[in-house]
Design a protein around this motif. Structure first.
Motif, PDB file in Angstrom:
ATOM      1  N   TRP A  75       0.828  -1.208   0.000  1.00 16.06           N
ATOM      2  CA  TRP A  75       0.000   0.000   0.000  1.00 16.06           C
ATOM      3  C   TRP A  75       0.866   1.264   0.000  1.00 16.06           C
ATOM      4  O   TRP A  75       0.574   2.236  -0.700  1.00 16.06           O
ATOM      5  CB  TRP A  75      -0.907   0.024   1.237  1.00 16.06           C
ATOM      6  CG  TRP A  75      -1.923  -1.059   1.325  1.00 16.06           C
ATOM      7  CD1 TRP A  75      -2.113  -1.925   2.360  1.00 16.06           C
ATOM      8  CD2 TRP A  75      -2.917  -1.410   0.354  1.00 16.06           C
ATOM      9  NE1 TRP A  75      -3.144  -2.797   2.097  1.00 16.06           N
ATOM     10  CE2 TRP A  75      -3.657  -2.497   0.864  1.00 16.06           C
ATOM     11  CE3 TRP A  75      -3.246  -0.913  -0.904  1.00 16.06           C
ATOM     12  CZ2 TRP A  75      -4.701  -3.095   0.169  1.00 16.06           C
ATOM     13  CZ3 TRP A  75      -4.285  -1.509  -1.599  1.00 16.06           C
ATOM     14  CH2 TRP A  75      -4.991  -2.580  -1.066  1.00 16.06           C
ATOM     15  N   ARG A  76       1.924   1.232   0.797  1.00 15.18           N
ATOM     16  CA  ARG A  76       2.751   2.434   0.962  1.00 15.18           C
ATOM     17  C   ARG A  76       3.442   2.848  -0.331  1.00 15.18           C
ATOM     18  O   ARG A  76       3.669   4.028  -0.584  1.00 15.18           O
ATOM     19  CB  ARG A  76       3.788   2.164   2.053  1.00 15.18           C
ATOM     20  CG  ARG A  76       4.612   3.378   2.403  1.00 15.18           C
ATOM     21  CD  ARG A  76       5.609   3.034   3.493  1.00 15.18           C
ATOM     22  NE  ARG A  76       6.467   4.164   3.797  1.00 15.18           N
ATOM     23  CZ  ARG A  76       7.496   4.101   4.626  1.00 15.18           C
ATOM     24  NH1 ARG A  76       7.775   2.964   5.242  1.00 15.18           N
ATOM     25  NH2 ARG A  76       8.228   5.166   4.859  1.00 15.18           N
ATOM     26  N   LEU A 101     -10.806   3.693  -0.936  1.00 16.69           N
ATOM     27  CA  LEU A 101     -10.185   4.812  -0.241  1.00 16.69           C
ATOM     28  C   LEU A 101     -11.204   5.925  -0.038  1.00 16.69           C
ATOM     29  O   LEU A 101     -12.195   6.025  -0.760  1.00 16.69           O
ATOM     30  CB  LEU A 101      -8.993   5.343  -1.037  1.00 16.69           C
ATOM     31  CG  LEU A 101      -7.781   4.410  -1.173  1.00 16.69           C
ATOM     32  CD1 LEU A 101      -6.674   5.094  -1.960  1.00 16.69           C
ATOM     33  CD2 LEU A 101      -7.247   3.989   0.183  1.00 16.69           C
ATOM     34  N   CYS A 102     -10.953   6.747   0.942  1.00 19.58           N
ATOM     35  CA  CYS A 102     -11.833   7.870   1.253  1.00 19.58           C
ATOM     36  C   CYS A 102     -12.006   8.767   0.021  1.00 19.58           C
ATOM     37  O   CYS A 102     -11.047   9.032  -0.706  1.00 19.58           O
ATOM     38  CB  CYS A 102     -11.235   8.670   2.409  1.00 19.58           C
ATOM     39  SG  CYS A 102     -12.219  10.106   2.879  1.00 19.58           S
ATOM     40  N   CYS A 145      -7.142  12.516   0.331  1.00 17.81           N
ATOM     41  CA  CYS A 145      -7.123  11.600   1.489  1.00 17.81           C
ATOM     42  C   CYS A 145      -6.844  10.180   1.037  1.00 17.81           C
ATOM     43  O   CYS A 145      -7.485   9.673   0.106  1.00 17.81           O
ATOM     44  CB  CYS A 145      -8.465  11.673   2.229  1.00 17.81           C
ATOM     45  SG  CYS A 145      -8.496  10.637   3.726  1.00 17.81           S
ATOM     46  N   THR A 146      -5.912   9.512   1.701  1.00 19.35           N
ATOM     47  CA  THR A 146      -5.523   8.146   1.336  1.00 19.35           C
ATOM     48  C   THR A 146      -5.939   7.116   2.391  1.00 19.35           C
ATOM     49  O   THR A 146      -5.510   5.976   2.359  1.00 19.35           O
ATOM     50  CB  THR A 146      -3.997   8.058   1.136  1.00 19.35           C
ATOM     51  OG1 THR A 146      -3.352   8.496   2.341  1.00 19.35           O
ATOM     52  CG2 THR A 146      -3.545   8.933  -0.016  1.00 19.35           C
ATOM     53  N   LYS A 147      -6.788   7.539   3.334  1.00 23.44           N
ATOM     54  CA  LYS A 147      -7.238   6.617   4.374  1.00 23.44           C
ATOM     55  C   LYS A 147      -8.330   5.686   3.848  1.00 23.44           C
ATOM     56  O   LYS A 147      -9.009   5.994   2.867  1.00 23.44           O
ATOM     57  CB  LYS A 147      -7.752   7.402   5.573  1.00 23.44           C
ATOM     58  CG  LYS A 147      -6.648   8.157   6.309  1.00 23.44           C
ATOM     59  CD  LYS A 147      -7.183   8.865   7.530  1.00 23.44           C
ATOM     60  CE  LYS A 147      -6.055   9.578   8.271  1.00 23.44           C
ATOM     61  NZ  LYS A 147      -6.533  10.292   9.460  1.00 23.44           N
ATOM     62  N   ALA A 148      -8.498   4.555   4.515  1.00 21.04           N
ATOM     63  CA  ALA A 148      -9.487   3.570   4.084  1.00 21.04           C
ATOM     64  C   ALA A 148     -10.904   4.031   4.409  1.00 21.04           C
ATOM     65  O   ALA A 148     -11.133   4.709   5.407  1.00 21.04           O
ATOM     66  CB  ALA A 148      -9.212   2.228   4.763  1.00 21.04           C
ATOM     67  N   CYS A 158     -13.703   8.261   5.290  1.00 20.38           N
ATOM     68  CA  CYS A 158     -13.044   7.760   6.493  1.00 20.38           C
ATOM     69  C   CYS A 158     -13.630   8.473   7.714  1.00 20.38           C
ATOM     70  O   CYS A 158     -14.466   9.372   7.586  1.00 20.38           O
ATOM     71  CB  CYS A 158     -11.538   8.014   6.406  1.00 20.38           C
ATOM     72  SG  CYS A 158     -11.107   9.779   6.345  1.00 20.38           S
ATOM     73  N   LYS A 207     -12.220  10.575   9.712  1.00 21.72           N
ATOM     74  CA  LYS A 207     -11.832  11.983   9.758  1.00 21.72           C
ATOM     75  C   LYS A 207     -12.769  12.871   8.951  1.00 21.72           C
ATOM     76  O   LYS A 207     -13.021  14.024   9.283  1.00 21.72           O
ATOM     77  CB  LYS A 207     -10.395  12.117   9.233  1.00 21.72           C
ATOM     78  CG  LYS A 207      -9.863  13.543   9.298  1.00 21.72           C
ATOM     79  CD  LYS A 207      -8.433  13.596   8.773  1.00 21.72           C
ATOM     80  CE  LYS A 207      -7.889  15.028   8.811  1.00 21.72           C
ATOM     81  NZ  LYS A 207      -6.506  15.089   8.291  1.00 21.72           N
ATOM     82  N   HIS A 208     -13.316  12.316   7.843  1.00 20.96           N
ATOM     83  CA  HIS A 208     -14.160  13.104   6.948  1.00 20.96           C
ATOM     84  C   HIS A 208     -15.649  12.787   7.075  1.00 20.96           C
ATOM     85  O   HIS A 208     -16.413  12.987   6.139  1.00 20.96           O
ATOM     86  CB  HIS A 208     -13.690  12.917   5.503  1.00 20.96           C
ATOM     87  CG  HIS A 208     -12.357  13.534   5.234  1.00 20.96           C
ATOM     88  ND1 HIS A 208     -11.209  12.766   5.075  1.00 20.96           N
ATOM     89  CD2 HIS A 208     -11.952  14.836   5.158  1.00 20.96           C
ATOM     90  CE1 HIS A 208     -10.191  13.570   4.875  1.00 20.96           C
ATOM     91  NE2 HIS A 208     -10.594  14.820   4.921  1.00 20.96           N
ATOM     92  N   LYS A 235       5.784   7.841  12.291  1.00 20.78           N
ATOM     93  CA  LYS A 235       5.268   8.213  10.976  1.00 20.78           C
ATOM     94  C   LYS A 235       6.423   8.591  10.061  1.00 20.78           C
ATOM     95  O   LYS A 235       7.387   9.219  10.487  1.00 20.78           O
ATOM     96  CB  LYS A 235       4.286   9.393  11.118  1.00 20.78           C
ATOM     97  CG  LYS A 235       3.371   9.570   9.930  1.00 20.78           C
ATOM     98  CD  LYS A 235       2.319  10.640  10.216  1.00 20.78           C
ATOM     99  CE  LYS A 235       1.359  10.769   9.044  1.00 20.78           C
ATOM    100  NZ  LYS A 235       0.341  11.811   9.277  1.00 20.78           N
TER     101      LYS A 235
END
Length: 351
Positions: free
Chosen positions: A227-228, A236-237, A242-245, A252, A254-255, A323
Motif C-alpha cells: 500500500w505504501r 479509499l476515502c 485523502c488516502t485513508k481507508a 473515512c 476523519k471526513h 510516521k
C-alpha cells in the motif's frame, strides 16, 4: 407447472411472479396472517415464527424438519447432499456442491467495482438493500430476532466449542479450534502461528510475495507493491487528497464516517467490543508470556517480550517509528493526547 414461466411485471425484472404478477422482491409475496407480520407464509397462512413449523419425526427431537420429515441431524442422506463435497468440510454447500470457502460463486452487488455480496434487489446494504433495523429508538443495528438486535435482547446462538477439555474457543475444523487444529498450525516446533504456505508460517519459511520496492519487507498487495509504495485501493476515502481507508458511506472517520463510540460518559474513543473501548473493559488479546498483562503486538507477544516493531530510521536511534519512518524526536508529528485528566493515550478522531 408444465414449463411456462411467468415473470414479474416490473420492467427489467426476470424473477418468477408469485402474487398479483409480482415477484417477492417487488411485493408479490404471501404474508403471514398475524397482524403486523410481514414474513412469508410457509404453511396454514402462518410464517415459521408464528407456528408454521413441522417437528422432526424422531421421538424426542424438537428440531425443525426440512428434508422429508426429518431434521438435518437425523436426515443423513439429505445432510450429505447439502454439505460441501470438499474432503473433511462440514459447511453447507452453496453452489456447485461446495461451500463459499471451496469455490462456490456468490452473487455480488450489481454496482460497478463493488465486491460486497448482494443482499436484496441485486445490491448490498451499502448501496440500498433494505434490511430490518432494530425497533429500539435511535438504534441502527440490524434486527436479528423479534425485531431487535443482539444488543437489545434476542437470544445469542451458542456456537460450538472446541472439543479439547478446558478450551472455550470456537470450532474451526473437525471439532477443534484454530489453536488445537494441527492442520492449520505451523509445523515449526512450539509454534502456534497459523500456517500460510507449505505447512509453515512466515517466520519459519513460508514464501510470501514481498513488495518489489528496494529495502521494503512488507507484503505485496497489488501490482507487486505494498500500500505504501503505490498499490491502488478502490476503497479509499472520497475526500480530495485523502488516502485513508473507507469506513462508511465512502469516507473515512476523519471526513465524516460515523463510528461507534465508547458508551462510557465523557469518553470519545472508538468502541471495540461490548460497546466500550479497551480502557473501559473491552477484551483484548494479551501477551502469551505468563504473568504479563500487556497487549499483543506481534507473534503473540508484547514489545517487552520480543515483538518486532519498526524502529526510527535515523542512525543510532532505537525509538519506535511513528510516521514516515522516524520517531517524534526526529520529525514525526506529535499525536494529540486525550483531554481526560491523567490519560496519556492518543486522542480519538471526532466523527
Amino acid at each position: 407447472r408444465h414449463g411456462a414461466k411467468f415473470e414479474c411485471s416490473v420492467a427489467d425484472c426476470s424473477k418468477r411472479a408469485q402474487k398479483d404478477g409480482l415477484c417477492k422482491a417487488h411485493g408479490g409475496k404471501y404474508e403471514c396472517s398475524v397482524p403486523d407480520c410481514t414474513n412469508h407464509v410457509i404453511r396454514g397462512g402462518l410464517c415459521g415464527r408464528h407456528g408454521a413449523k413441522r417437528d422432526c419425526a424422531v421421538d424426542g427431537c424438537t428440531n425443525q424438519a426440512f428434508c422429508g420429515r426429518l431434521c438435518g441431524k437425523h436426515a443423513t442422506k439429505c445432510h450429505q447432499a447439502i454439505s460441501c463435497s470438499a474432503d473433511g468440510c462440514t459447511s453447507l454447500a452453496q453452489n456447485g456442491g461446495v461451500c463459499v470457502r471451496h469455490g462456490a460463486k456468490r452473487k455480488l452487488c450489481r454496482i460497478d467495482d463493488c465486491t460486497n455480496v448482494s443482499v436484496k434487489g441485486g445490491v448490498c446494504i451499502r448501496h440500498g438493500a433494505k434490511v430490518n433495523l432494530c425497533s429500539r429508538e435511535a438504534c441502527t443495528n440490524q434486527a436479528v430476532k423479534g425485531g431487535v438486535c443482539t444488543r437489545h435482547g434476542p437470544k445469542i446462538i451458542i456456537l460450538k466449542q472446541c472439543s479439547i477439555e478446558g478450551c472455550a474457543n470456537q470450532v474451526k475444523h473437525g471439532g477443534l479450534c484454530r489453536k488445537h487444529c494441527g492442520r492449520y498450525l505451523c509445523s515449526g516446533e512450539g509454534c502456534t502461528n497459523q500456517a500460510l504456505k507449505g505447512g509453515v508460517c512466515r517466520r519459519h519459511g513460508a514464501k510470501m510475495r514481498l513488495c518489489t520496492t528496494e529495502g521494503c519487507t512488507k507484503l505485496a498487495v497489488k501490482g507487486g507493491v505494498c500500500w505504501r509504495h503505490g498499490a491502488k485501493n478502490h476503497n479509499l476515502c472520497s475526500a480530495d487528497g485523502c488516502t485513508k481507508a473507507v469506513v462508511k458511506e465512502g469516507v473515512c472517520i476523519k471526513h465524516g464516517a460515523k463510528a461507534k463510540r465508547c458508551s462510557k460518559e465523557g469518553c470519545t474513543r472508538q468502541a471495540q467490543v461490548g460497546g466500550v473501548c479497551v480502557t473501559h473493559g473491552a477484551k483484548r488479546t494479551l501477551c502469551k508470556i505468563e504473568g504479563c498483562t500487556n497487549g499483543v503486538i506481534n507473534g503473540g507477544v508484547c514489545i517487552r517480550h520480543g515483538a518486532k516493531v519498526k524502529l526510527c530510521s535515523k542512525e543510532g536511534c532505537t525509538n519506535q517509528s511513528v510516521k514516515g519512518g522516524v520517531c517524534t524526536r526526529h520529525g514525526a508529528k506529535k499525536v494529540k493526547r486525550c483531554r481526560i485528566e491523567n490519560c496519556a493515550k492518543p486522542q480519538s478522531m471526532q466523527s
